[in-house]
Design a protein around this motif. Structure first.
Motif, PDB file in Angstrom:
ATOM      1  N   ILE A 164       0.855  -1.187   0.000  1.00  0.00           N
ATOM      2  CA  ILE A 164       0.000   0.000   0.000  1.00  0.00           C
ATOM      3  C   ILE A 164       0.893   1.241   0.000  1.00  0.00           C
ATOM      4  CG2 ILE A 164      -1.784   1.274   1.211  1.00  0.00           C
ATOM      5  CD1 ILE A 164      -2.729  -1.357   0.028  1.00  0.00           C
ATOM      6  N   ILE A 165       0.662   2.127  -0.952  1.00  0.00           N
ATOM      7  CA  ILE A 165       1.341   3.415  -0.988  1.00  0.00           C
ATOM      8  C   ILE A 165       0.278   4.511  -1.085  1.00  0.00           C
ATOM      9  CG2 ILE A 165       3.391   2.459  -2.101  1.00  0.00           C
ATOM     10  CD1 ILE A 165       2.453   3.782  -4.696  1.00  0.00           C
ATOM     11  N   LYS A 166       0.632   5.690  -0.612  1.00  0.00           N
ATOM     12  CA  LYS A 166      -0.271   6.836  -0.692  1.00  0.00           C
ATOM     13  C   LYS A 166       0.393   7.924  -1.515  1.00  0.00           C
ATOM     14  CE  LYS A 166      -3.426   9.661   2.051  1.00  0.00           C
ATOM     15  NZ  LYS A 166      -3.926   9.996   3.414  1.00  0.00           N
ATOM     16  N   VAL A 176      -4.894   6.409  -1.989  1.00  0.00           N
ATOM     17  CA  VAL A 176      -4.233   5.167  -1.615  1.00  0.00           C
ATOM     18  C   VAL A 176      -4.230   4.228  -2.815  1.00  0.00           C
ATOM     19  CG1 VAL A 176      -4.298   3.177  -0.070  1.00  0.00           C
ATOM     20  CG2 VAL A 176      -4.880   5.442   0.789  1.00  0.00           C
ATOM     21  N   VAL A 177      -3.068   3.684  -3.123  1.00  0.00           N
ATOM     22  CA  VAL A 177      -2.907   2.810  -4.284  1.00  0.00           C
ATOM     23  C   VAL A 177      -2.284   1.503  -3.817  1.00  0.00           C
ATOM     24  CG1 VAL A 177      -1.933   2.581  -6.593  1.00  0.00           C
ATOM     25  CG2 VAL A 177      -2.565   4.836  -5.746  1.00  0.00           C
ATOM     26  N   GLU A 178      -2.843   0.403  -4.266  1.00  0.00           N
ATOM     27  CA  GLU A 178      -2.299  -0.924  -3.970  1.00  0.00           C
ATOM     28  C   GLU A 178      -1.460  -1.376  -5.159  1.00  0.00           C
ATOM     29  OE1 GLU A 178      -3.852  -5.364  -2.563  1.00  0.00           O
ATOM     30  OE2 GLU A 178      -5.261  -3.789  -3.109  1.00  0.00           O
ATOM     31  N   VAL A 179      -0.185  -1.612  -4.930  1.00  0.00           N
ATOM     32  CA  VAL A 179       0.746  -1.919  -6.011  1.00  0.00           C
ATOM     33  C   VAL A 179       1.497  -3.192  -5.683  1.00  0.00           C
ATOM     34  CG1 VAL A 179       1.024   0.504  -6.628  1.00  0.00           C
ATOM     35  CG2 VAL A 179       2.601  -0.527  -5.016  1.00  0.00           C
ATOM     36  N   PRO A 180       1.897  -3.973  -6.691  1.00  0.00           N
ATOM     37  CA  PRO A 180       2.770  -5.133  -6.451  1.00  0.00           C
ATOM     38  C   PRO A 180       4.197  -4.693  -6.187  1.00  0.00           C
ATOM     39  CG  PRO A 180       2.268  -4.949  -8.780  1.00  0.00           C
ATOM     40  CD  PRO A 180       1.431  -3.909  -8.083  1.00  0.00           C
ATOM     41  N   ALA A 181       5.017  -5.650  -5.757  1.00  0.00           N
ATOM     42  CA  ALA A 181       6.390  -5.314  -5.377  1.00  0.00           C
ATOM     43  C   ALA A 181       7.241  -4.929  -6.570  1.00  0.00           C
ATOM     44  CB  ALA A 181       7.023  -6.490  -4.630  1.00  0.00           C
ATOM     45  N   ASP A 182       6.887  -5.390  -7.761  1.00  0.00           N
ATOM     46  CA  ASP A 182       7.704  -5.112  -8.943  1.00  0.00           C
ATOM     47  C   ASP A 182       7.125  -3.997  -9.803  1.00  0.00           C
ATOM     48  OD1 ASP A 182       5.468  -6.509  -9.681  1.00  0.00           O
ATOM     49  OD2 ASP A 182       6.475  -7.799 -11.125  1.00  0.00           O
ATOM     50  N   MET A 183       6.309  -3.133  -9.246  1.00  0.00           N
ATOM     51  CA  MET A 183       5.693  -2.050 -10.006  1.00  0.00           C
ATOM     52  C   MET A 183       6.640  -0.859 -10.043  1.00  0.00           C
ATOM     53  SD  MET A 183       1.788  -0.695  -9.707  1.00  0.00           S
ATOM     54  CE  MET A 183       0.948  -0.052 -11.160  1.00  0.00           C
ATOM     55  N   THR A 184       6.886  -0.326 -11.233  1.00  0.00           N
ATOM     56  CA  THR A 184       7.811   0.784 -11.407  1.00  0.00           C
ATOM     57  C   THR A 184       7.081   2.118 -11.278  1.00  0.00           C
ATOM     58  OG1 THR A 184       7.488   0.802 -13.814  1.00  0.00           O
ATOM     59  CG2 THR A 184       9.237  -0.624 -12.931  1.00  0.00           C
ATOM     60  N   ALA A 185       7.866   3.187 -11.234  1.00  0.00           N
ATOM     61  CA  ALA A 185       7.282   4.526 -11.131  1.00  0.00           C
ATOM     62  C   ALA A 185       6.470   4.867 -12.374  1.00  0.00           C
ATOM     63  CB  ALA A 185       8.388   5.560 -10.921  1.00  0.00           C
ATOM     64  N   ARG A 186       6.915   4.413 -13.546  1.00  0.00           N
ATOM     65  CA  ARG A 186       6.141   4.669 -14.764  1.00  0.00           C
ATOM     66  C   ARG A 186       4.776   3.988 -14.694  1.00  0.00           C
ATOM     67  NH1 ARG A 186       7.289   5.751 -20.194  1.00  0.00           N
ATOM     68  NH2 ARG A 186       9.523   5.574 -19.859  1.00  0.00           N
ATOM     69  N   GLU A 216      13.384  17.049  -2.421  1.00  0.00           N
ATOM     70  CA  GLU A 216      12.533  16.281  -3.313  1.00  0.00           C
ATOM     71  C   GLU A 216      13.287  15.962  -4.594  1.00  0.00           C
ATOM     72  OE1 GLU A 216       9.099  18.713  -4.016  1.00  0.00           O
ATOM     73  OE2 GLU A 216      10.025  19.744  -5.726  1.00  0.00           O
ATOM     74  N   ARG A 217      12.878  14.875  -5.238  1.00  0.00           N
ATOM     75  CA  ARG A 217      13.442  14.465  -6.524  1.00  0.00           C
ATOM     76  C   ARG A 217      12.401  13.649  -7.271  1.00  0.00           C
ATOM     77  NH1 ARG A 217      15.361   9.165  -7.551  1.00  0.00           N
ATOM     78  NH2 ARG A 217      14.981   7.761  -5.797  1.00  0.00           N
ATOM     79  N   SER A 218      12.495  13.642  -8.587  1.00  0.00           N
ATOM     80  CA  SER A 218      11.612  12.841  -9.416  1.00  0.00           C
ATOM     81  C   SER A 218      12.192  11.439  -9.580  1.00  0.00           C
ATOM     82  CB  SER A 218      11.429  13.493 -10.802  1.00  0.00           C
ATOM     83  OG  SER A 218      10.743  14.727 -10.687  1.00  0.00           O
ATOM     84  N   LEU A 219      11.375  10.436  -9.318  1.00  0.00           N
ATOM     85  CA  LEU A 219      11.822   9.066  -9.485  1.00  0.00           C
ATOM     86  C   LEU A 219      12.034   8.759 -10.967  1.00  0.00           C
ATOM     87  CD1 LEU A 219      10.716   8.893  -6.531  1.00  0.00           C
ATOM     88  CD2 LEU A 219      10.004   6.565  -7.081  1.00  0.00           C
ATOM     89  N   VAL A 226       8.144   0.330  -4.392  1.00  0.00           N
ATOM     90  CA  VAL A 226       8.159  -0.288  -3.064  1.00  0.00           C
ATOM     91  C   VAL A 226       9.554  -0.197  -2.444  1.00  0.00           C
ATOM     92  CG1 VAL A 226       7.803  -2.448  -1.822  1.00  0.00           C
ATOM     93  CG2 VAL A 226       6.261  -1.811  -3.666  1.00  0.00           C
ATOM     94  N   GLN A 227      10.585  -0.378  -3.235  1.00  0.00           N
ATOM     95  CA  GLN A 227      11.940  -0.263  -2.717  1.00  0.00           C
ATOM     96  C   GLN A 227      12.266   1.164  -2.290  1.00  0.00           C
ATOM     97  OE1 GLN A 227      14.781  -1.845  -5.483  1.00  0.00           O
ATOM     98  NE2 GLN A 227      13.998  -3.941  -5.352  1.00  0.00           N
ATOM     99  N   VAL A 228      11.785   2.137  -3.038  1.00  0.00           N
ATOM    100  CA  VAL A 228      12.014   3.540  -2.657  1.00  0.00           C
ATOM    101  C   VAL A 228      11.263   3.872  -1.373  1.00  0.00           C
ATOM    102  CG1 VAL A 228      11.733   5.934  -3.385  1.00  0.00           C
ATOM    103  CG2 VAL A 228      12.410   4.206  -5.049  1.00  0.00           C
ATOM    104  N   GLN A 229      10.040   3.367  -1.251  1.00  0.00           N
ATOM    105  CA  GLN A 229       9.261   3.641  -0.038  1.00  0.00           C
ATOM    106  C   GLN A 229       9.900   3.015   1.192  1.00  0.00           C
ATOM    107  OE1 GLN A 229       5.386   1.745   0.323  1.00  0.00           O
ATOM    108  NE2 GLN A 229       4.481   3.651   1.030  1.00  0.00           N
TER     109      GLN A 229
END
Length: 591
Positions: A164-166, A176-186, A216-219, A226-229
């Motif tokens: 879960i990321i917000k 709130v967005v539910e994402v898998p572990a391998d989901m990229t920023a794009r 701040e920075r753009s991914l 998920v790794q960045v979070q």
């Protein structure tokens, strides 16, 4: 009969007691294992009619037989397949008498577990959790491994690999967005574009924002969210916004890399072609170098020190002796692999910086420690952009170019069947003649200009008649021209000058990035904020009244427009008095 290999098999015999006594008298003492104990005789006066511990008895029997087998390599088999005891090979035709169950104090129907069966059950318990029942597999040939008779059931922690990321918008709203572990920023940006019904122009980005540090920075598009979070603090957040400058350096590299900052340009004493300049950054075998002066904030102090720095693939270095490049004079400030470059948003006054163009290098694993962040300050915006862009290119290399090419590759199959790319404004500005039964396109420019002037005069006459009638309709042209621009994405109402600067800087500072806002000095006027050559300029839009009609103009009445929408559409096609055309609207999307 208690035979070798089958210790729990018993055979009922009518003369059980007599044969047990005879077989016991003929058996040699050495055949008895140390762990095997004989059953007490029922005729013994000391015998107690109690139940026997079955598992202890079976274990003793197994250990005794294993001791017996260790003295011989082979055992003769009877006709029924049971092994004969080794000590009785010489007695022809004699078979050890079976042990009667009643002599052991147990009932014949009572089960005795065999060790082999017990081991099989233990193995099954290790493979399959005891809390989950076995599910028969109706299609074993379709499952893997092939022929599996049981369907594997996932544990609750294995069934879902989502996180879960917000994500927040620029207006403060979150989703709130539910994402898998391998989901990229794009992928996250694509998902938010679809949910928010935005225009997908490949300029959206996910921003990593640290409010406590003011960074701040753009991914990058290939980074896993998920790794960045996992490396962010609880106060940090993701922000969804436009970033037009994400890949702008691939289109106009010379605007991002001044010749005086690229070492290759100084060594060649000439201008390097843009294509060759980018190849040097993307090619891992080449060693491009960015050099120049930067202000470095001393650790634990508020003072800044001006140093000559060099950015290479191995890291960022500063010289301890003027501009010397000798290895003994170079000191490593930060490597590229374990660090990221951020823009400082807290401002110049908070850090007592010498200029407004701050940025920093922060280790990936650092969350709140301000001491681990290396604060830097450039002389101007072009210099800061050059350092930050070169840092991305040297760290990620060819991966950035692949990210840039992915949207173009998706649109490539449609290119032969699609019309030339033209803006909506350009397609709408076509001179037409509807005087006959069917309309026709006016190809002659002189005729088109006269038709436009005639249409303008007729429109003014209609507006004058409506003003005389004083129509209260909400669709009155004068009322529409004063409010219709408020529905556009590029209009931001009553925001101050500093806020417009912040929005332009956050969305990329590329040529043609613009917004329109209300003027603070003149309540009836508007201001066009435009970015050109990484500098932000402001142009006042003044109202003019002619024949009872209100017009808007940027050039003191030389070119007049009925409303702000017409004005923006005109300068999107023509530069006019502006330094460049209007290309990218500065938008704020609510999630």
């Amino acid at each position: 009969m208690a035979l070798a290999g089958c210790p729990d098999y018993f055979l009922h015999h009518p003369n059980y007691q007599e044969k047990v006594d005879r077989s016991t008298s003929h058996r040699s003492p050495n055949l008895m294992g140390s762990g095997f104990q004989q059953s007490p005789n029922r005729t013994s006066p000391n015998h107690q009619d109690d139940d026997v511990d079955l598992e202890a008895l079976v274990n003793d029997m197994n250990s005794s037989f294993e001791t017996l087998y260790s003295h011989t390599d082979s055992s003769p088999l009877l006709h029924n397949g049971h092994a004969l005891l080794p000590g009785l090979h010489g007695h022809r035709g004699q078979v050890p008498a079976p042990l009667r169950p009643c002599s052991l104090g147990i009932r014949r129907s009572q089960p005795i577990h065999v060790h082999a069966v017990r081991r099989l059950q233990e193995e099954e318990q290790q493979v399959r959790p005891a809390s989950l029942p076995a599910i028969p597999n109706p299609f074993p040939e379709l499952c893997s491994p092939s022929g599996s008779p049981v369907l594997t059931t996932l544990q609750p922690n294995q069934a879902s690999n989502t996180h879960i990321i917000k994500v927040f918008g620029e207006d403060g709203t979150g989703k709130v967005v539910e994402v898998p572990a391998d989901m990229t920023a794009r992928d996250v940006c694509q998902l938010l574009v679809l949910r928010s019904h935005c225009v997908d122009d490949n300029c959206w980005s996910l921003v990593e924002h640290h409010p406590l540090l003011g960074l701040e920075r753009s991914l990058e598009d290939h980074e896993l969210v998920v790794q960045v979070q996992a490396c962010m603090s609880s106060e940090s957040r993701f922000v969804f916004r436009k970033n037009y400058a994400k890949y702008e350096f691939f289109k106009n590299p010379l605007n991002f890399f001044p010749e005086q900052m690229v070492a290759l340009c100084q060594e060649s004493n000439g201008t390097i072609p843009p294509s060759q300049l980018l190849k040097n950054f993307l090619n891992s075998s080449c060693c491009p170098e960015i050099q120049g002066f930067l202000y470095l904030k001393e650790t634990g102090r508020k003072s800044w020190k001006k140093l000559c720095m060099f950015l290479r693939r191995s890291g960022l270095y500063y010289s301890t002796k003027a501009t010397s490049k000798e290895p003994r004079h170079l000191q490593l400030l930060s490597d590229l692999e374990e660090s990221c470059m951020f823009t400082v948003t807290t401002g110049r006054k908070m850090h007592n910086a010498p200029t407004d163009y701050l940025f920093c290098i922060k280790p990936v694993k650092v969350q709140r420690e301000q001491k681990e962040v290396r604060m830097l300050c450039a002389e101007d915006e072009q210099s800061r952009t050059c350092w930050m862009t070169a840092f991305r290119l040297l760290k990620y290399g060819i991966q950035l170019y692949q990210n840039f090419k992915i949207p173009q590759q998706r649109k490539a199959p449609l290119a032969p069947f699609s019309a030339p790319v033209r803006s909506v404004s350009e397609n709408s500005l076509v001179a037409m003649d509807f005087s006959g039964r069917t309309g026709r396109v006016i190809d002659n420019p002189v005729e088109a200009q006269s038709a436009a002037m005639e249409e303008g005069h007729s429109w003014r006459k209609r507006s004058q008649r409506m003003n005389v009638l004083r129509s209260p309709s909400p669709l009155h042209p004068s009322s529409l021209s004063s409010v219709i621009h408020r529905t556009q994405l590029w209009f931001h109402g009553r925001i101050v000058r500093e806020e417009s600067h912040r929005m332009i800087m956050q969305q990329g500072q590329v040529d043609g990035l613009f917004l329109v806002r209300d003027s603070q000095s003149n309540p009836k006027a508007f201001v066009l904020t435009l970015c050109h050559h990484q500098k932000i300029k402001h142009f006042q839009i003044l109202p003019f009244e002619e024949d009872g009609q209100i017009f808007f103009s940027l050039d003191e009445g030389t070119t007049k427009f009925n409303d702000l929408i017409h004005l923006v559409e005109f300068y999107q096609l023509n530069r006019g008095v502006l330094p460049c055309k209007l290309k990218h609207p500065c938008t704020v999307i609510a999630l």
